[in-house]
Design a protein around this motif. Structure first.
Motif, PDB file in Angstrom:
ATOM      1  N   GLY A 188       8.057 -28.511  42.454  1.00 12.55           N
ATOM      2  CA  GLY A 188       7.685 -29.904  42.519  1.00 12.55           C
ATOM      3  C   GLY A 188       6.302 -30.135  41.933  1.00 12.55           C
ATOM      4  N   ARG A 189       5.918 -31.419  41.883  1.00  9.66           N
ATOM      5  CA  ARG A 189       4.643 -31.793  41.281  1.00  9.66           C
ATOM      6  C   ARG A 189       3.448 -31.461  42.158  1.00  9.66           C
ATOM      7  N   LEU A 190       3.691 -31.138  43.426  1.00 11.89           N
ATOM      8  CA  LEU A 190       2.583 -30.954  44.364  1.00 11.89           C
ATOM      9  C   LEU A 190       2.480 -29.535  44.912  1.00 11.89           C
ATOM     10  N   VAL A 191       3.070 -28.590  44.232  1.00 11.07           N
ATOM     11  CA  VAL A 191       2.979 -27.192  44.670  1.00 11.07           C
ATOM     12  C   VAL A 191       1.512 -26.766  44.707  1.00 11.07           C
ATOM     13  N   GLY A 192       1.118 -26.122  45.805  1.00  8.72           N
ATOM     14  CA  GLY A 192      -0.255 -25.674  45.969  1.00  8.72           C
ATOM     15  C   GLY A 192      -1.160 -26.709  46.616  1.00  8.72           C
ATOM     16  N   GLU A 211       8.487 -36.037  54.250  1.00  8.62           N
ATOM     17  CA  GLU A 211       9.587 -35.270  53.678  1.00  8.62           C
ATOM     18  C   GLU A 211       9.532 -35.279  52.151  1.00  8.62           C
ATOM     19  N   ARG A 212       9.178 -36.413  51.574  1.00  7.76           N
ATOM     20  CA  ARG A 212       9.113 -36.509  50.111  1.00  7.76           C
ATOM     21  C   ARG A 212       8.008 -35.614  49.543  1.00  7.76           C
ATOM     22  N   LEU A 213       6.839 -35.626  50.171  1.00  9.14           N
ATOM     23  CA  LEU A 213       5.746 -34.770  49.713  1.00  9.14           C
ATOM     24  C   LEU A 213       6.116 -33.302  49.878  1.00  9.14           C
ATOM     25  N   GLY A 214       6.830 -33.000  50.962  1.00  9.50           N
ATOM     26  CA  GLY A 214       7.281 -31.630  51.171  1.00  9.50           C
ATOM     27  C   GLY A 214       8.240 -31.178  50.085  1.00  9.50           C
ATOM     28  N   ARG A 215       9.154 -32.059  49.674  1.00  8.16           N
ATOM     29  CA  ARG A 215      10.086 -31.700  48.600  1.00  8.16           C
ATOM     30  C   ARG A 215       9.368 -31.505  47.275  1.00  8.16           C
ATOM     31  N   GLU A 216       8.224 -32.154  47.113  1.00 12.91           N
ATOM     32  CA  GLU A 216       7.444 -31.990  45.884  1.00 12.91           C
ATOM     33  C   GLU A 216       6.597 -30.720  45.913  1.00 12.91           C
ATOM     34  N   ALA A 260       8.386 -43.958  50.050  1.00  4.24           N
ATOM     35  CA  ALA A 260       7.897 -42.593  49.863  1.00  4.24           C
ATOM     36  C   ALA A 260       7.847 -42.200  48.398  1.00  4.24           C
ATOM     37  N   ASP A 261       8.783 -42.700  47.600  1.00  4.39           N
ATOM     38  CA  ASP A 261       8.781 -42.375  46.175  1.00  4.39           C
ATOM     39  C   ASP A 261       7.530 -42.912  45.485  1.00  4.39           C
ATOM     40  N   VAL A 262       7.090 -44.107  45.886  1.00  3.28           N
ATOM     41  CA  VAL A 262       5.874 -44.685  45.309  1.00  3.28           C
ATOM     42  C   VAL A 262       4.657 -43.853  45.717  1.00  3.28           C
ATOM     43  N   VAL A 263       4.612 -43.444  46.979  1.00  2.00           N
ATOM     44  CA  VAL A 263       3.510 -42.618  47.465  1.00  2.00           C
ATOM     45  C   VAL A 263       3.473 -41.287  46.730  1.00  2.00           C
ATOM     46  N   ALA A 264       4.645 -40.692  46.516  1.00  2.00           N
ATOM     47  CA  ALA A 264       4.703 -39.405  45.815  1.00  2.00           C
ATOM     48  C   ALA A 264       4.161 -39.536  44.392  1.00  2.00           C
TER      49      ALA A 264
END
Length: 269
Positions: free
Chosen positions: A18-22, A40-45, A242-246
């Motif tokens: 995902g875009r937020l790994v690390g 959950e969305r940030l976790g999937r990223e 959540a998609d907008v926040v991500a």
């Protein structure tokens, strides 16, 4: 400030990163509703997510379990907001949980309450509590969190469409508290901009969550009325917010700051 090692997430081998790994994120009020959708969305990223809760620890653990089941990493942090010393206590719990330097990349100020009382009957203590949770807590969470927030980080405040339009005047104190949060977002973006930290607000409209269940769910007329407010003809879902926040949390939004993002489904059109 040093950088935390990339967390071990347990993702399935070969799964696209995902875009937020690390990255490490804190979502206040992350155990239910919009907050859970964001967590959950940030976790999937790929982010390691601190799921904050005020009183419902079991709901927070359910959110953590859902994130882990999807291959992410998360942990719960309990701390009541709207009380003296709340921000300092929350960050202390966060530091203990993450260990190391306690660094963070994404702060989502989502926790909030409403007070559906007419102007003439709203009590002073209710007014104070709305502002303590919706406005004061985000201010001091950001203030005390700034030293932990890594350069290039993100602060995302969850606002409301009601700060721009008097669609529900019975929520006057709630709307006022969020309008103050909007101005905080704007000005804080200038304060933290030199560190390339972006600060934005996301404004949902009517969303199908437990907080709206009593008047919205199971009432076809109420649902139709809520959907009619949206240019898209529907009621929002936590996932859509959540998609907008991500997006704002990702590097794709690195040149967007100081903005109030309309996520009402066009209710402000």
């Amino acid at each position: 400030m040093g950088v935390l090692a990339e967390p071990t997430t347990g993702r399935t081998a070969g799964k696209e990163a995902g875009r937020l790994v690390g990255k490490t994120a804190l979502v206040t009020g992350g155990s239910r509703g919009i907050g859970r959708g964001i967590a959950e969305r940030l976790g999937r990223e790929g982010a390691r997510v601190a799921v904050h809760y005020g009183s419902n620890g079991s709901a927070a653990e359910e959110t953590v379990a859902a994130i882990e089941a999807a291959g992410g990493e998360a942990f719960a942090i309990g701390q009541e907001l709207g009380v003296p010393g709340d921000a300092a206590a929350l960050w202390k719990a966060f530091d203990t949980a993450v260990g190391g330097d306690g660094g963070i990349d994404i702060l989502v100020n989502n926790a909030g309450i409403t007070s559906p009382k007419p102007f003439g009957t709203l009590a002073e203590e209710e007014y104070d509590r709305v502002f303590a949770i919706n406005t004061k807590a985000p201010f001091f969470l950001a203030q005390l969190g700034a030293e932990r927030l890594r350069d290039g980080g993100r602060i995302i405040n969850v606002s409301t469409g009601l700060s721009k339009a008097a669609l529900m005047p019975e929520l006057i104190a709630y709307s006022m508290s969020k309008a103050a949060l909007d101005l905080f977002t704007r000005d804080l973006s200038k304060v933290l901009g030199p560190r390339r930290i972006t600060v934005n607000a996301v404004a949902p409209g009517i969303v199908d969550t437990d907080i709206n269940a009593d008047w919205l769910r199971g009432d076809d007329k109420a649902w139709a009325g809520a959907a009619a407010l949206s240019a898209l003809g529907g009621v929002g879902s936590p996932a859509e917010i959540a998609d907008v926040v991500a997006f704002l949390a990702s590097d794709d939004a690195r040149w967007v700051t100081g903005h109030w993002i309309d996520a009402t489904g066009g209710s402000m059109v």
